[in-house]
Design a protein around this motif. Sequence first.
Motif, mmCIF file in Angstrom:
data_model
loop_
_atom_site.group_PDB
_atom_site.id
_atom_site.type_symbol
_atom_site.label_atom_id
_atom_site.label_comp_id
_atom_site.label_asym_id
_atom_site.label_seq_id
_atom_site.Cartn_x
_atom_site.Cartn_y
_atom_site.Cartn_z
ATOM 1 N N ALA A 1 4.731 -13.488 -44.358
ATOM 2 C CA ALA A 1 3.354 -13.536 -43.863
ATOM 3 C C ALA A 1 2.457 -14.438 -44.707
ATOM 4 O O ALA A 1 1.334 -14.745 -44.306
ATOM 5 C CB ALA A 1 2.761 -12.119 -43.830
ATOM 6 N N HIS A 2 2.941 -14.859 -45.866
ATOM 7 C CA HIS A 2 2.123 -15.700 -46.751
ATOM 8 C C HIS A 2 2.486 -17.178 -46.674
ATOM 9 O O HIS A 2 1.939 -17.982 -47.416
ATOM 10 C CB HIS A 2 2.241 -15.208 -48.197
ATOM 11 C CG HIS A 2 1.446 -13.966 -48.459
ATOM 12 N ND1 HIS A 2 0.655 -13.806 -49.572
ATOM 13 C CD2 HIS A 2 1.288 -12.834 -47.733
ATOM 14 C CE1 HIS A 2 0.074 -12.616 -49.527
ATOM 15 N NE2 HIS A 2 0.444 -12.013 -48.424
ATOM 16 N N SER B 1 5.213 -9.778 -39.625
ATOM 17 C CA SER B 1 4.378 -8.592 -39.416
ATOM 18 C C SER B 1 4.734 -7.435 -40.341
ATOM 19 O O SER B 1 4.078 -6.398 -40.297
ATOM 20 C CB SER B 1 4.502 -8.141 -37.954
ATOM 21 O OG SER B 1 5.862 -7.880 -37.666
ATOM 22 N N SER C 1 -3.973 -14.571 -47.001
ATOM 23 C CA SER C 1 -3.129 -13.761 -46.126
ATOM 24 C C SER C 1 -3.105 -12.293 -46.538
ATOM 25 O O SER C 1 -2.346 -11.499 -45.977
ATOM 26 C CB SER C 1 -1.700 -14.314 -46.136
ATOM 27 O OG SER C 1 -1.706 -15.686 -45.792
ATOM 28 N N ASP D 1 -4.921 -9.791 -45.988
ATOM 29 C CA ASP D 1 -5.241 -8.759 -45.003
ATOM 30 C C ASP D 1 -4.402 -8.863 -43.735
ATOM 31 O O ASP D 1 -4.727 -8.242 -42.728
ATOM 32 C CB ASP D 1 -6.737 -8.819 -44.656
ATOM 33 C CG ASP D 1 -7.588 -8.506 -45.873
ATOM 34 O OD1 ASP D 1 -7.165 -7.642 -46.672
ATOM 35 O OD2 ASP D 1 -8.651 -9.124 -46.034
ATOM 36 N N THR D 2 -3.341 -9.659 -43.774
ATOM 37 C CA THR D 2 -2.492 -9.753 -42.584
ATOM 38 C C THR D 2 -1.507 -8.586 -42.569
ATOM 39 O O THR D 2 -1.252 -7.950 -43.598
ATOM 40 C CB THR D 2 -1.715 -11.085 -42.560
ATOM 41 O OG1 THR D 2 -0.977 -11.198 -43.773
ATOM 42 C CG2 THR D 2 -2.677 -12.278 -42.455
ATOM 43 N N ARG D 3 -0.909 -8.339 -41.395
ATOM 44 C CA ARG D 3 -0.064 -7.159 -41.241
ATOM 45 C C ARG D 3 1.172 -7.187 -42.129
ATOM 46 O O ARG D 3 1.622 -6.154 -42.615
ATOM 47 C CB ARG D 3 0.373 -7.029 -39.772
ATOM 48 C CG ARG D 3 -0.683 -6.394 -38.892
ATOM 49 C CD ARG D 3 -0.026 -5.624 -37.754
ATOM 50 N NE ARG D 3 0.689 -6.544 -36.862
ATOM 51 C CZ ARG D 3 1.744 -6.198 -36.143
ATOM 52 N NH1 ARG D 3 2.222 -4.976 -36.199
ATOM 53 N NH2 ARG D 3 2.326 -7.078 -35.348
ATOM 54 N N SER E 1 1.520 -8.383 -45.067
ATOM 55 C CA SER E 1 1.226 -8.546 -46.493
ATOM 56 C C SER E 1 1.484 -7.256 -47.260
ATOM 57 O O SER E 1 1.677 -6.192 -46.675
ATOM 58 C CB SER E 1 -0.231 -8.993 -46.668
ATOM 59 O OG SER E 1 -0.463 -9.346 -48.021
ATOM 60 N N GLU F 1 -12.340 -13.241 -39.266
ATOM 61 C CA GLU F 1 -10.913 -12.916 -39.209
ATOM 62 C C GLU F 1 -10.203 -13.483 -40.449
ATOM 63 O O GLU F 1 -10.585 -14.540 -40.945
ATOM 64 C CB GLU F 1 -10.294 -13.475 -37.935
ATOM 65 C CG GLU F 1 -10.456 -14.972 -37.779
ATOM 66 C CD GLU F 1 -9.978 -15.462 -36.423
ATOM 67 O OE1 GLU F 1 -8.791 -15.365 -36.167
ATOM 68 O OE2 GLU F 1 -10.805 -15.957 -35.648
ATOM 69 N N GLY G 1 -7.878 -15.544 -42.803
ATOM 70 C CA GLY G 1 -7.313 -16.884 -42.630
ATOM 71 C C GLY G 1 -8.395 -17.940 -42.508
ATOM 72 O O GLY G 1 -8.133 -19.107 -42.683
#
Length: 370
Positions: A109-110, A132, A156, A158-160, A162, A300, A302
């Motif tokens: 995810a990064h 994810s 990244s 706060d992405t799923r 991470s 959002e 990113g």
Amino acid sequence: MGVYEALGVRPVINARGTLTALGGSVMDPAVVAAMAEAATAFVDLPDLHRRAGRRIADLLGVEAACVTSGAAAGLTIATAALMARDRIEAVLALPDTTGLPDEVVVLKAHRMLYDQAVLVAGARFVEVGVASAARIEQVDAAITDNTACLFYAAESADTRGSLPLAALAECAHARGVPVLVDAAAEIPPPDNLRRFLDEGADLVVVSGGKELAGPQSSGLIIGDRRLIDFCHANSFPEHSIGRGMKTDKETIAGLVKAVELWVARDYSVIFDRWESLVAQVLDALAGLPGVTAERGFPTEPGIQPIVIPRAYVSQAGRPAAELRDALLEHDPPIAVGIEQDRLAINPQCLRDDELPTLLAALTALLRPPR
Ligand SMILES: *Cc1c(COP(=O)(O)O)cnc(C)c1O
């Protein structure tokens, strides 16, 4: 005629933020003056580079710092430092990593466009998990004797897919592996300059030409003193992978001045001003038929920095891209972003004297034809 006009290039009203493609940021006259003064004399450049790093580290309250020609250069130099350290044959051999640990562990995810700068040093990525989802045990399993570092893209976080930096750092450190963080555009909030180090990062790269408002081609690596020494060994003016990523005396002097000004900034005043600019945009558009205008916060993940408020604007039946392109056709051109299918007006780089032009252009664009 100005330098831009002479080339047929029109200066842009920037309602998008510290985008590299729009010029990054605008320097304070005191920064420009420091650069002009630096341009008048010869110096011992390696000495200047080291002393500037120490001065900036003191100003920021971090252990050590190395001036680079940008955050991307910082990623290359830091990666080189974590592989070759200060062993001269290894430094000179990069990007050939024969005999060196050259794997950079990264969450799937990064992965992002800027991480090519890590590969430039000669490293290879070892991806963990899927976009994810990832588990810390998978990170642990990916670490081997060939691991140079763990790479973390702060945008990244706060992405799923991470994982928390602190947990990753604990896992990496237990195996003797350092953590490199790309925080190029994570300021504001100002605390972010130190936060990633506090959470366990060993080296953090930051752009000098974004919110710090230094020269556009400047940046910083901050962190552990010994690792920053290795960064210097892999930086201009040493012969190294960093030799082509030159930090000239003017840039170094300009960044020192920019950091001096930045640490004295009062962000409560700056945030109030940003909120006021956003409120004035919303007020100007209130009541226009078919137009929705609202404060966007936080944005959002990113699209950094997420803590700066935006004015989100849309009009029924008109794609956001059409509105954005129309503003770029305006004289002078006005650059705005698109977030969540709406125009995103970001006050970060907007000057007070540009606001009336922005408001007039927006209302003319969104007002129904008579
Ligand atoms: C802007 C940016 C970079 C590159 O920074 P420069 O200072 O322009 O080299 C790297 N990573 C991220 C996430 C960025 O936003």
